[in-house]
Design a protein around this motif. Structure first.
Motif, PDB file in Angstrom:
ATOM      1  N   ILE A  51       2.655 -10.405   2.038  1.00 22.67           N
ATOM      2  CA  ILE A  51       2.899  -8.857   2.180  1.00 22.67           C
ATOM      3  C   ILE A  51       3.818  -8.141   1.204  1.00 22.67           C
ATOM      4  N   TRP A 243      -9.288  -8.819   5.948  1.00 18.83           N
ATOM      5  CA  TRP A 243      -7.559  -8.488   6.106  1.00 18.83           C
ATOM      6  C   TRP A 243      -7.283  -7.643   5.007  1.00 18.83           C
ATOM      7  N   GLN A 247      -5.572  -3.847   5.581  1.00 21.78           N
ATOM      8  CA  GLN A 247      -4.499  -3.766   4.924  1.00 21.78           C
ATOM      9  C   GLN A 247      -4.301  -2.596   4.019  1.00 21.78           C
ATOM     10  N   TYR A 250      -4.964   0.890   5.840  1.00 23.66           N
ATOM     11  CA  TYR A 250      -3.366   1.246   6.301  1.00 23.66           C
ATOM     12  C   TYR A 250      -2.600   1.994   5.241  1.00 23.66           C
TER      13      TYR A 250
END
Length: 367
Positions: A51, A243, A247, A250
Motif C-alpha cells: 500500500i 484488488w 483500490q 476507492y
C-alpha cells in the motif's frame, strides 16, 4: 534462479501453508477451496504490504500528468539535441521531486513474489518439495482442484500430464480460458476506469496517449502469456487485478485528480451537501460577476420616429464637432501666418501711420 529466489520460495510457501492450516478447519485439507483461498490470502497479504508503494505510485502518476506540458515544451525546444533534452528532463524531475519510475514500483515489487509462486506451483506439479512444503503437503496440493482443474495444471499441458494430476484436458482448458478472460477483462476495466474518470482531459499530452495504448495492450499480453500460467498463478493474478480495481476505485472516489471527471463529480456532491469550502477569491469573483449582471441594463426598444430623431441628433452633433474643428484650424493657421516673420528672423512690418522712432521737435521755419 533457485539459489537467488530460494528465500522467496520459503516465504511464499510458508504464508500459503499457514493459511492452508487455517482454511483446513473449515474445508477439506486436500480440497481446492483450502489451497485456492490460501493463494488468494497470499495476494491480500502482499498487496497490504505494498500500500505505501501504491500511494507513491498515485502521487508519481499525478506529478507526471502535471509535468507533461513542460516536458512537451522541452522536447520541442531541444528536439535536435537529445543530450540537452535529457539533461533538461532530469533537471525538471529534480526541481519538482518527481521520479518517473515510481509509477512502476508496485508491479516491480510484486514481480519476485509472482515468480516465486510460479516456481512453487511448478515444483508442486512435478511432485517436488519446495520451501516449507514437505512431500505430504505437496501431494495434498497436487490433488487440489479448482472447478475441476488442478492448481498446478496449465492450458498447454499434455493430456498425459493432466491425467497424472487427476483431471481431464477439457476441464483444464475450459477453466484456464475462463480465468484468462476474467483476468484480461479486469485489467482492461481497471485501466479504463483510470482513463475515463481520473485523468485531466483538458490537457492533451503524450502521457494520455501512452495510458490509452496500455489499456488495450496489457489485456492482450496477459491473454498471450496466460496460457502458460498454472491455474494457481491465474488465481493469484486475477485476485491482484480485482484488488487493484477496488483500490483504485476507492482512491478515485476519495481523492480524485484535479480537473478529472471524478473530481468534478465529487465537487458537485460536496457542494450539494454544503461541505465544500470555496476559495475566497473565487467567491469574490463570483459575486462581482453576479453584481455586474444585475446592474447591466438591457437597451430599450425604440420606435421608428425615435430612431430617426436619435440619428438626426447624432448627425447634428457630428456637424457641430466638424464646425468647431474647422474654426480651430482656421485660428491656428492665422496664428501661424502672424508668427512666420518672427520665425524667419525678420522684423515685422509696421503699419502705415505708425511712428518709426522717436521724432524730433520741429523748429520753426526760417523766414
Amino acid at each position: 534462479m533457485d539459489t537467488i529466489l530460494g528465500p522467496l520460495y520459503t516465504a511464499v510457501s510458508w504464508i500459503i501453508v499457514q493459511f492452508h492450516k487455517l482454511y483446513s478447519l473449515v474445508f477439506d485439507k486436500d480440497s481446492g477451496w483450502a489451497w485456492g483461498l490460501s493463494i488468494v490470502s497470499l495476494v491480500i497479504v502482499i498487496r497490504i504490504a505494498l500500500i505505501p508503494l501504491f500511494v507513491k505510485q498515485i502521487k508519481a502518476t499525478r506529478n507526471m500528468q502535471a509535468l507533461q506540458p513542460k516536458m512537451k515544451a522541452i522536447q520541442e525546444r531541444y528536439k535536435n539535441d537529445r543530450q540537452r533534452q535529457s539533461e533538461e528532463m532530469m533537471k525538471l524531475y529534480k526541481e519538482t521531486g518527481t521520479n518517473p519510475f515510481s509509477s512502476c514500483l508496485p508491479i516491480l515489487a510484486q514481480s519476485p513474489f509472482f515468480l516465486a509462486l510460479y516456481q512453487v506451483l511448478n515444483k508442486i506439479a512435478g511432485g517436488h518439495e519446495v520451501g516449507v512444503l514437505d512431500q505430504t503437503l505437496v501431494d495434498s496440493a497436487r490433488e487440489a482442484h479448482i472447478f475441476g482443474a488442478p492448481i498446478a495444471a496449465r492450458f498447454m499441458d499434455s493430456g498425459d500430464k493432466v491425467a497424472a494430476l487427476g483431471a481431464t484436458l477439457t476441464d483444464v482448458r475450459v477453466v484456464t480460458v475462463i480465468m484468462i478472460l476474467l483476468m484480461s477483462a479486469s485489467q482492461f476495466y481497471t485501466q479504463r476506469q483510470l482513463m475515463t474518470k481520473n485523468v485531466d482531459l483538458s490537457v492533451k499530452t503524450p502521457f494520455m496517449q501512452q495510458q490509452k495504448m496500455l489499456m488495450y495492450i496489457f489485456p492482450i499480453i496477459f491473454a498471450v502469456f496466460g496460457i502458460n500460467f498454472p491455474v494457481g498463478v491465474l488465481v493469484y493474478w486475477l485476485t491482484t487485478n480485482v484488488w487493484t480495481f477496488g483500490q483504485q476505485m476507492y482512491i478515485i472516489k476519495r481523492n480524485p485528480t484535479p480537473g478529472s471527471l471524478a473530481y468534478k463529480q465529487r465537487q458537485e456532491k460536496l457542494r450539494a451537501k454544503g461541505k465544500l469550502k470555496e476559495d475566497p477569491a473565487e467567491v469574490q469573483t463570483k459575486k462581482a460577476v453576479e453584481a455586474a449582471r444585475a446592474n447591466r441594463q438591457q437597451p430599450k426598444r425604440m420606435t421608428k420616429a425615435q430612431r430617426q430623431a436619435a440619428a438626426a441628433q447624432a448627425e447634428a452633433k457630428k456637424a457641430e464637432a466638424k464646425k468647431a474643428a474647422g474654426q480651430k484650424t482656421s485660428l491656428t493657421k492665422d496664428a501661424a501666418v502672424d508668427d512666420q516673420p518672427a520665425r524667419a528672423g525678420q522684423q515685422p512690418k509696421k503699419k502705415s501711420g505708425q511712428r518709426k522712432g522717436p521724432q524730433r521737435p520741429k523748429h520753426p521755419s526760417k523766414k
